[in-house]
Design an enzyme around this catalytic site. Sequence first.
Site, PDB file in Angstrom:
ATOM      1  N   LYS A  14       0.819  -1.213   0.000  1.00  0.00           N
ATOM      2  CA  LYS A  14       0.000   0.000   0.000  1.00  0.00           C
ATOM      3  C   LYS A  14       0.854   1.265   0.000  1.00  0.00           C
ATOM      4  O   LYS A  14       0.611   2.189  -0.785  1.00  0.00           O
ATOM      5  CB  LYS A  14      -0.903  -0.016   1.231  1.00  0.00           C
ATOM      6  CG  LYS A  14      -1.730   1.234   1.421  1.00  0.00           C
ATOM      7  CD  LYS A  14      -2.286   1.311   2.821  1.00  0.00           C
ATOM      8  CE  LYS A  14      -1.186   1.566   3.836  1.00  0.00           C
ATOM      9  NZ  LYS A  14      -1.682   1.861   5.183  1.00  0.00           N
ATOM     10  N   THR A  15       1.872   1.322   0.857  1.00  0.00           N
ATOM     11  CA  THR A  15       2.704   2.528   0.961  1.00  0.00           C
ATOM     12  C   THR A  15       3.417   2.816  -0.348  1.00  0.00           C
ATOM     13  O   THR A  15       3.526   3.971  -0.773  1.00  0.00           O
ATOM     14  CB  THR A  15       3.727   2.372   2.108  1.00  0.00           C
ATOM     15  OG1 THR A  15       3.037   2.105   3.327  1.00  0.00           O
ATOM     16  CG2 THR A  15       4.560   3.629   2.270  1.00  0.00           C
TER      17      THR A  15
ATOM     18  N   ASP B  20      -4.767   8.157   3.395  1.00  0.00           N
ATOM     19  CA  ASP B  20      -4.325   6.817   3.789  1.00  0.00           C
ATOM     20  C   ASP B  20      -5.204   6.311   4.940  1.00  0.00           C
ATOM     21  O   ASP B  20      -5.731   7.106   5.720  1.00  0.00           O
ATOM     22  CB  ASP B  20      -2.857   6.883   4.225  1.00  0.00           C
ATOM     23  CG  ASP B  20      -2.258   5.513   4.485  1.00  0.00           C
ATOM     24  OD1 ASP B  20      -2.803   4.506   3.986  1.00  0.00           O
ATOM     25  OD2 ASP B  20      -1.237   5.442   5.195  1.00  0.00           O
ATOM     26  N   GLU B  21      -5.344   4.999   5.050  1.00  0.00           N
ATOM     27  CA  GLU B  21      -6.119   4.373   6.145  1.00  0.00           C
ATOM     28  C   GLU B  21      -7.512   4.995   6.249  1.00  0.00           C
ATOM     29  O   GLU B  21      -7.986   5.339   7.341  1.00  0.00           O
ATOM     30  CB  GLU B  21      -5.378   4.508   7.486  1.00  0.00           C
ATOM     31  CG  GLU B  21      -3.963   3.955   7.498  1.00  0.00           C
ATOM     32  CD  GLU B  21      -3.911   2.429   7.528  1.00  0.00           C
ATOM     33  OE1 GLU B  21      -4.966   1.786   7.350  1.00  0.00           O
ATOM     34  OE2 GLU B  21      -2.806   1.886   7.718  1.00  0.00           O
TER      35      GLU B  21
ATOM     36  N   GLN C  15      -9.390  -4.048   8.142  1.00  0.00           N
ATOM     37  CA  GLN C  15      -8.497  -3.586   9.204  1.00  0.00           C
ATOM     38  C   GLN C  15      -9.055  -2.360   9.927  1.00  0.00           C
ATOM     39  O   GLN C  15      -8.311  -1.587  10.526  1.00  0.00           O
ATOM     40  CB  GLN C  15      -7.112  -3.286   8.629  1.00  0.00           C
ATOM     41  CG  GLN C  15      -6.431  -4.504   8.033  1.00  0.00           C
ATOM     42  CD  GLN C  15      -5.009  -4.212   7.578  1.00  0.00           C
ATOM     43  OE1 GLN C  15      -4.130  -3.916   8.367  1.00  0.00           O
ATOM     44  NE2 GLN C  15      -4.784  -4.312   6.278  1.00  0.00           N
TER      45      GLN C  15
ATOM     46  N   ARG D 121      -0.037  -9.528  10.986  1.00  0.00           N
ATOM     47  CA  ARG D 121       1.252  -8.928  11.339  1.00  0.00           C
ATOM     48  C   ARG D 121       2.379  -9.930  11.120  1.00  0.00           C
ATOM     49  O   ARG D 121       3.550  -9.558  11.090  1.00  0.00           O
ATOM     50  CB  ARG D 121       1.291  -8.514  12.824  1.00  0.00           C
ATOM     51  CG  ARG D 121       0.289  -7.458  13.286  1.00  0.00           C
ATOM     52  CD  ARG D 121       0.225  -6.268  12.397  1.00  0.00           C
ATOM     53  NE  ARG D 121      -0.821  -6.428  11.399  1.00  0.00           N
ATOM     54  CZ  ARG D 121      -0.876  -5.753  10.261  1.00  0.00           C
ATOM     55  NH1 ARG D 121       0.056  -4.879   9.955  1.00  0.00           N
ATOM     56  NH2 ARG D 121      -1.859  -5.950   9.403  1.00  0.00           N
TER      57      ARG D 121
END
Length: 756
Positions: free
Chosen positions: A32-33, A223-224, A254, A607
């Site tokens: 994503k980043t 973002d998010e 998430q 994670r």
Amino acid sequence: MDYLDGLNPSQRAAVEQTEGAVMIVAGAGSGKTRVITYRVAHLIRKDVDPFNILVLTFTNKAAKEMRERIMKVVGNEAKNIWMGTFHSVFAKLLRVESTKIGYPSNFTIYDTDDSKSLIRSIIKEKQLDEKLYNVNFVYNRISSSKNNLVSPAAYLQNAQIQAEDFSTGRGSIGELYQIYAQRCFKSGAMDFDDLLYKTNVLLREHPEVLYKYQNKFKYLMVDEYQDTNYSQYLIVKKLAANNENICVVGDDAQSIYAFRGANIQNILNFEKDYPDLKVYKLEQNYRSTQNIVNVANSIIANNKNQLKKSVFSENETGDKIKVCRAFSDNEEGKIVAEAIAQEHALKGCQYHDFAILYRTNAQSRAMEEALRKLNVPYKIYGGLSFYQRKEIKDLIAYFRLTFNPNDEEAIKRIINYPRRGIGDTTIERIMVAADQNNMTLWEIICDAPKYLDSRSSGAVATFALLIQSFQVMTKTHSAYDTALHIAQHSTLLKDLYSDKSVEGLSRYENIQELLNGIKEFSEREDIEERGLDIFMQDIALLTNDDNDKNPDADTVSLMTIHSAKGLEFDNVFVVGLEENLFPSQMSLSSRTDLEEERRLFYVGITRAGKRLTLSYATSRYRWGTLTSCEPSRFIEEIDARYLELDFKQAQKKSDNPFLDEDRSAWQQKEMFSKPKPHSSVKTSSILPKAHVPSAGFSPSDTSGLQVGMEVEHERFGFGKVIQMEGNKPDLKAVIFFKDLGQKQLLLKFAKLKIIK
């Protein structure tokens, strides 16, 4: 455009779609980043002015990482992008525009402690029951109101809200909210929620300001996005309304912050706001093994309210996911600690490759004790931040007061620290005078002889002169020189230096570290403004994720799953998977809450990169009572093909043949039957039943108790003595109970019935 060559087809399509409304659904570990940063770089490569790009994140760490990556592609132009957290970006905007809504441009930003301190003062002034009007409750009520854009006036006029408050006996919360808002305004201060609330007010009441920033921010990226609340949603929607070049990135799977106002509907209903929306799904997980991804998919498939996607991995299949059962939370800690120590010793894994994740902070105790016994270094995240330490907040209060003398909380904190003869009675008189004359505390302090008796006014006037001298200093000196001058002339440094205790030395060193940080800040060349006021704004806006996390430290990481979001580790242990703990008992009353808990579990699972272990205990102490625990429904939801059931106990093999044989037989009897393909694991068979004492149960005389004897305990059930320790009257017996494992009992207190 070689920077695009490393992207997969879905990533590249999302990067190249620069116009119109775009939603990028980014699964865990899907790059994503990289997509966000390359998309911004691509805009600049297409001659979009960086000053016209706004990128909003949830942590300063994420913003810093993105900017650095963009710089590698487009160079120093990346410095001109408006990029940062919601709070930092709109604090910057408010510094420019705040006078339009009656605030000075040098307004103070109150952190949570400042806000709660002010609320506590108001509760005392109103002589309200401090237990009923709990500070945390009132603070959260006010915070929730602001995040939903409910003003104090609207709060007091809303019949439903008022009825709810009165039904709980807290009918004065609306008044507290109103007074709190007035006091913040009078002090020239905004709290964290105000930075968004006041931005909404500004954009709503001043169309010319909205028009200005709509034309400035021609391209928006968020973002998010699944973590945005109503206030954030509305700001973004207003700013994007003119050009509609908006790109939101996130993963509904998430979304785990409903407790702090995040609204998952913002991402689920995004298409309703933008009918021409283009959706791109990043479904390849580059972080985790295939087995870990498959487990995560099988869990999240149970949520009904979601955006459908098919996350996959082309990494190695990897180990199956281990499920461990312990008889108690302490034994669960042993199992986890021994597994980490073994991997470190035999396979050469670094400690920082391991993370232990739990639902609640309280669960860290058993893990810490077990790790300490094996000398495994660890670090708990979510503890006290450097900037929350008392000595740091004291010095920063001096800085705050220097730039904003109306800051009421800063005045109360330092007016008599270090001690200068201004007692509580004098402070109360200053506050009463300010209230009676509708003036600020600072105005009373500056004219102390008029409002205070001669005995106390001298010390107060000296304090006023001290702060005024600091104000003069800021106009001609650097941030570091000013900070050092304030630390020395406030006598705070001298006060800490005179304390020669270990704690005193540590506090003195912390001040030195703060000054070092200011020195480094004042010499930075990548920012234009390097004043002490800008440094204070930066630290006031630090997010939890930015605090004191050193990825190079070789320690096992312990943290709640909420704190772990955005992080990754080769080896992850998710512990405490029991009903009423995870999922939390608080979440079992509605599907919405239960689905959030399941998303939280999904975040914990994803994670992990290489190995994932799940564990639970069949008994756990709660409020001093040993309680039987049922395995979490989430374990049952996992496709059994991907699981390895490891029910070996933490204790090492003993010298007692009965114990080993008995334990083995018990495990074979109680263990999961081997799961069939495509079936789910059923867990009901492994829950130990509460022991019911035998008829006529009566404790025996245990003075002659010996190894090998079989006994019954009123609560623990049937067991066999495997070891005797100590001398009378402190004789202890180590007993293996079939339902709970090994326990050590002091015989003078233990109520045992000898069977044979």
